[in-house]
Scaffold this active site. Structure first.
Site, PDB file in Angstrom:
ATOM      1  N   SER A  92     -24.531  -7.434  71.978  1.00 39.96           N
ATOM      2  CA  SER A  92     -24.971  -8.824  71.964  1.00 39.96           C
ATOM      3  C   SER A  92     -23.747  -9.748  72.025  1.00 39.96           C
ATOM      4  O   SER A  92     -22.928  -9.620  72.927  1.00 39.96           O
ATOM      5  CB  SER A  92     -25.833  -9.076  70.721  1.00 39.96           C
ATOM      6  OG  SER A  92     -26.583 -10.261  70.858  1.00 39.96           O
ATOM      7  N   ASP A 231     -31.218  -7.632  74.679  1.00 40.32           N
ATOM      8  CA  ASP A 231     -30.226  -7.484  73.625  1.00 40.32           C
ATOM      9  C   ASP A 231     -30.066  -6.051  73.087  1.00 40.32           C
ATOM     10  O   ASP A 231     -31.025  -5.451  72.589  1.00 40.32           O
ATOM     11  CB  ASP A 231     -30.653  -8.401  72.472  1.00 40.32           C
ATOM     12  CG  ASP A 231     -29.582  -8.643  71.445  1.00 40.32           C
ATOM     13  OD1 ASP A 231     -28.594  -7.903  71.426  1.00 40.32           O
ATOM     14  OD2 ASP A 231     -29.747  -9.585  70.659  1.00 40.32           O
TER      15      ASP A 231
END
Length: 325
Positions: A92, A231
Site C-alpha cells: 500500500s 490494496d
C-alpha cells in the site's frame, strides 16, 4: 513501552504458496503469486540463498508515507542508510516509499509530502473501510474474504483509474523497474489471490504501485494484464513474512494493526526467527498526535515527517546495530 523491538526471528511465509500467472496469448506475465493451492498459479518462494537485509514498508495512507519518509530521513541523518537493503517490500503506502527509495527519487517525492501536495481529490478512511479489511482477514477462507471485498470495490464510486494513476505516478511513469530487488504487494479483486509484483514481467512500475495503494471502496482498482488489483494490505498491513530468507529485517509500520494476532507486524517478524533478526519500528505518542485521525489528511504531511525524522534520529543507534552490526 519501547517503540522498537529486537525480535530475532524464521519460519517461511505461512500461507505463501515462485511462480507465475499463466497469461493468455498476447498478455504479459504480471507477477509472482503468494497463495498456494490454486489451479492456475504456482507457488511463490522466498530466495533460495540467504540475503542480508530486508526493509519492509507497511501501509498507512498519506500520513503513513510521511511517517515512513521521516524515519528513513532521520536514520540517514545519523549515518544509517536503509537504501542499502537487498530487498525492499512495500505494501500500500509503503510501496510508494519503497519505489522512490529504489529509484533514487525519494527526496523529490518526500518534498511533495512535506508541502502537503494533494495526492487525490477523494477519500477519507473511516470505520466502514476498516471493517472491510477486518471482514477480509477474519473469514476462515482468507482468499474468499479478500475476493468479496475486492469485487464489492469494483462497484464503488471513486476517482477514475486514470486520475488515480496520475495521482500516484509522480516520477514513476515510464520508469523501468529498479535493478535492486523490489517486491510490491496487491490483491486480485476477482479471486482474492495475493500477488507480488517484482519486475519479472512487463508490468509498469506505476501500475504496480497504484494497485498496491488502491484502498477498496476509496480508490479505484487498477488493471494489469487484463486483471484488476487492489490494496496489498487486504492480506496484511505489512506482509512481513515475505522477508523470509533475510538475515536482518527492518520493519516500518505506521499502523501496526491486524485482524488477528498472526497478521500483526510484530508477530510476523517474530515468526521469522531464528534465522532472522528484526526491528519493528512503530509511531510513538508524539508521532501519532502529528499523524491525526485521518490517514489521507495531506495537511499533516510536514508535521508528521518532521516528528518522524526526530524519531528516526533517536532510534538510529539501535537500528544501526541491526543493519550494520
Amino acid at each position: 513501552m519501547s517503540d522498537v523491538t529486537d525480535e530475532s526471528a524464521t519460519a517461511g511465509p505461512a500461507d505463501l504458496g515462485v511462480a507465475g500467472f499463466q497469461a493468455a496469448p498476447g498478455e504479459t506475465e504480471p507477477t509472482h503469486y503468494v497463495d498456494g493451492g490454486s489451479r492456475v498459479y504456482a507457488d511463490w518462494q522466498p530466495p533460495d540463498v540467504t540475503l542480508e537485509r530486508a526493509l519492509v514498508l507497511a501501509g498507512g495512507g498519506v500520513t503513513g508515507i510521511a511517517w515512513e519518509a521521516g524515519v528513513v530521513l532521520g536514520l540517514r541523518d545519523e549515518g544509517v542508510d536503509v537504501r542499502s537493503a537487498d530487498t525492499m517490500i512495500g505494501t500500500s503506502a509503503g510501496s510508494m516509499v519503497a519505489a522512490h527509495l529504489r529509484l533514487g527519487t525519494d527526496e523529490e517525492a518526500f518534498e511533495l509530502v512535506r508541502r502537503g501536495v494533494p495526492m487525490t481529490e477523494v477519500g477519507r478512511l473511516g470505520p466502514s473501510d476498516a471493517a472491510r479489511y477486518l471482514r477480509a482477514q477474519m473469514t476462515r477462507d482468507h482468499r474468499g474474504g479478500r475476493a468479496l471485498v475486492g469485487r464489492a470495490a469494483l462497484d464503488a464510486r471513486t476517482a477514475t483509474e486514470e486520475q488515480w494513476l496520475d495521482t500516484v505516478g509522480f516520477e514513476l511513469v515510464g520508469r523501468q523497474w529498479p535493478a535492486a530487488r523490489l517486491l510490491i504487494t496487491a490483491v486480485d479483486t476477482e479471486t482474492g489471490t495475493s500477488v507480488v509484483f517484482d519486475g519479472s514481467g512487463d508490468v509498469p512500475l506505476e501500475r504496480a504501485v497504484a494497485a498496491s495503494c488502491a484502498v477498496p471502496g476509496v480508490f479505484p482498482a487498477v488493471e494489469i494484464a487484463g486483471r484488476r488489483y487492489v490494496d496489498g494490505g487486504l492480506r496484511s498491513i505489512a506482509n512481513v513474512d515475505l522477508a523470509a530468507g533475510h538475515a536482518r529485517v527492518l520493519v516500518l509500520a505506521p499502523y501496526p494493526v491486524g485482524a488477528g494476532v498472526r497478521e500483526l507486524p510484530r508477530v510476523q517478524a517474530w515468526a521469522l526467527r531464528p534465522r532472522s533478526r528484526s526491528h519493528v519500528v512503530v509511531p510513538d505518542a508524539r508521532d501519532l498526535w502529528a499523524m491525526g485521525a485521518n490517514p489521507l489528511d495531506t495537511t499533516r504531511g510536514a508535521t508528521t515527517l518532521e516528528r518522524a525524522r526526530e524519531h528516526g534520529r533517536r532510534i538510529s543507534a539501535r537500528v544501526r546495530d541491526l543493519w550494520e552490526g
